[in-house]
Design an enzyme around this catalytic site. Structure first.
Site, PDB file in Angstrom:
ATOM      1  CE  LYS A  51      70.219  -7.131   0.870  1.00 49.49           C
ATOM      2  NZ  LYS A  51      70.168  -7.041   2.353  1.00 49.49           N
TER       3      LYS A  51
HETATM    4  C1  PLP Z   1      71.068  -7.628   3.189  1.00 49.25           C
HETATM    5  C2  PLP Z   1      71.167  -7.047   4.558  1.00 49.25           C
HETATM    6  C3  PLP Z   1      72.315  -7.218   5.369  1.00 49.25           C
HETATM    7  C4  PLP Z   1      73.481  -8.064   4.928  1.00 49.25           C
HETATM    8  O1  PLP Z   1      74.215  -7.449   3.894  1.00 49.25           O
HETATM    9  P1  PLP Z   1      75.240  -8.306   3.004  1.00 49.25           P
HETATM   10  O2  PLP Z   1      75.695  -7.380   1.943  1.00 49.25           O
HETATM   11  O3  PLP Z   1      74.472  -9.480   2.473  1.00 49.25           O
HETATM   12  O4  PLP Z   1      76.349  -8.735   3.908  1.00 49.25           O
HETATM   13  C5  PLP Z   1      72.359  -6.586   6.597  1.00 49.25           C
HETATM   14  N1  PLP Z   1      71.330  -5.849   7.048  1.00 49.25           N
HETATM   15  C6  PLP Z   1      70.212  -5.664   6.311  1.00 49.25           C
HETATM   16  C7  PLP Z   1      69.109  -4.844   6.880  1.00 49.25           C
HETATM   17  C8  PLP Z   1      70.086  -6.245   5.042  1.00 49.25           C
HETATM   18  O5  PLP Z   1      68.960  -6.069   4.336  1.00 49.25           O
END
Ligand code: PLP
Length: 436
Positions: A110
């Site tokens: 993210k």
């Molecule tokens: C947010 C997140 C996900 C999921 O990603 P999406 O884009 O919501 O499908 C998977 N793994 C981690 C570590 C995350 O922080």
């Protein structure tokens, strides 16, 4: 380039405006009005994330005030790497790689989207405008990434709301260690109540007169589109070396990461199949196998950042593939239980020497349970969405050892934690917001 809503309103917006608004006025999500088509040679000479990103994103900002700044934006946002490495110890005729997306400041993927959005917001904002307060409700990784991305930027502040006692100690520290222009509120309530508070704050005219509010949630185009860059750069590098496409297994919750991969594929990048690795929240796997969209309440799992029962980005996926048969040609989805996550973390530590975070372990389990034929048929890449050091409470008992902490995370742990506690009421949030 203009952007339209997935729900069919006639409104068309430029890039900056779509970022600023977040959600379309008809409640839909912004998607590009047209799809430019790239060929591999369009990226000749471009290797780093920033070089690939500048060319990939140029058509999307064409005609927008940010058009001339996209190079500077990607250089600022992608100042850490996303290496692809071979997973060693697989059978000779199988190719398994891992794409490491946890080298950013909060050690999860993210960081890419949050840093890109912050770099855009800083440049969209007029220097003499009132300060902007970014409100985020978080159940884990998002709040930390957004706080890190906006921390220390002038003219912008972040307010993080998290459910008191319902995030892990490690996660809580990452939400509360910033200070300066970042404030954290522990809300006496659930994540859903934090989200409700954010919505109510946006709907409160008096509060909005007092300060300019904005959001940075994961449906924002400015968080999703930059994620296409690491899929483009990785598949290009692989294709140049091996002359074949790369197929991805993506740990998925709200489907932002997966849609970014499908967008890169749609743009002509050499990407094969996309497998969505879900935890016990099986809305998406059930939809692909049965053709019916039945969202439901989320259930808590070990891979908590993927605990989503009604993934909002499905709307973008169905917009890209209105035909179910076509969708299923390219995309498949599998659900994995907590017991299998635990087993996979232990087993792959022993077998490959790999320590997965609980989310990445879902993808590793999907690969391990594929037929040998399917494993051989394609070059596979596990998308490693976070460092296991973010989840020591889960991982360390399973591997019966300590996980090593990346330097970026270690630096965060050194900072003191500061937060204020409030009831889940708009009145208390307003008092808190005005107190500074
Ligand atoms: C947010 C997140 C996900 C999921 O990603 P999406 O884009 O919501 O499908 C998977 N793994 C981690 C570590 C995350 O922080």
């Amino acid at each position: 380039m203009r952007f339209r809503s997935t729900r069919g309103s006639q409104q068309r917006l430029g890039f900056s405006e779509a970022l600023w608004r977040g959600l379309a006025e008809d409640g839909g999500l912004y998607v590009p009005e047209t799809w430019p088509l790239f060929s591999v040679s369009d990226f000749d000479g471009a290797e780093s994330l920033a070089e690939v990103g500048e060319r990939l994103l140029a058509p999307f900002v064409e005609g927008d005030p940010l058009a001339t700044q996209i190079g500077a934006i990607v250089r600022e946002a992608f100042n850490f790497s996303a290496p692809l490495r071979q997973v060693r110890g697989t059978a000779d005729d199988e190719i398994l790689t891992a794409l490491e997306l946890s080298n950013g400041p909060t050690a999860a993927f993210k960081d890419f989207g949050a840093r890109f959005l912050a770099a855009c917001f800083q440049r969209i904002r007029k220097p003499d405008a009132a300060p902007v307060n970014i409100l985020v409700a978080t159940s884990g990784d998002t709040g930390g990434a957004v706080a890190a991305a906006f921390h220390g930027r002038s003219g912008m502040a972040v307010t993080v709301l998290f459910p008191k006692g319902l995030v892990s100690p490690t996660q809580q520290h990452q939400l509360t260690c910033w200070g300066d222009n970042v404030r954290a509120f522990a809300v006496r309530g659930t994540f859903d109540e934090c989200q409700r508070l954010v919505k109510e704050a946006f709907g409160d005219a008096a509060l909005r007169q007092h300060q300019q509010l904005s959001s940075a949630n994961s449906i924002n185009l400015g968080r999703l589109l930059p994620q296409a860059v690491y899929y483009a750069a990785t598949s290009l590098a692989w294709y140049r070396k091996r002359d074949r496409p790369l197929s991805f297994i993506i740990p998925s919750g709200n489907l932002g990461n997966a849609v970014a991969c499908l967008w890169a594929r749609q743009l002509g990048l050499p990407i094969g199949h996309v497998v969505l690795a879900h935890n016990a929240n099986r809305t998406v796997p059930d939809f692909l196998s049965q053709g019916e969209w039945l969202p439901r309440a989320s259930i808590a799992t070990l891979a908590s950042a993927m605990d989503v029962g009604n993934p909002s980005n499905m709307e973008r996926m169905r917009d890209l593939f209105p035909d179910h048969v076509r969708l299923c040609d390219v995309v498949s989805a599998i659900s994995v239980e907590d017991s299998a996550i635990r087993h996979r973390i232990r087993e792959d530590r022993a077998r490959f020497g790999e320590v997965w975070c609980p989310h990445t372990a879902v993808a590793a389990e999907v690969w391990a349970t594929m037929s040998a034929e399917r494993r051989r048929a394609e070059a596979w890449c596990l998308v490693s969405t976070a460092s296991p050091a973010k989840f020591p409470e889960v991982v360390e008992p399973l591997i019966e050892g300590r996980v090593s902490v990346p330097e970026t995370l270690a630096r965060l742990f050194d900072r003191p934690s500061v937060f204020e506690e409030i009831d889940a009421s708009l009145e208390m949030l307003k008092v808190g917001l005005k107190s500074r």
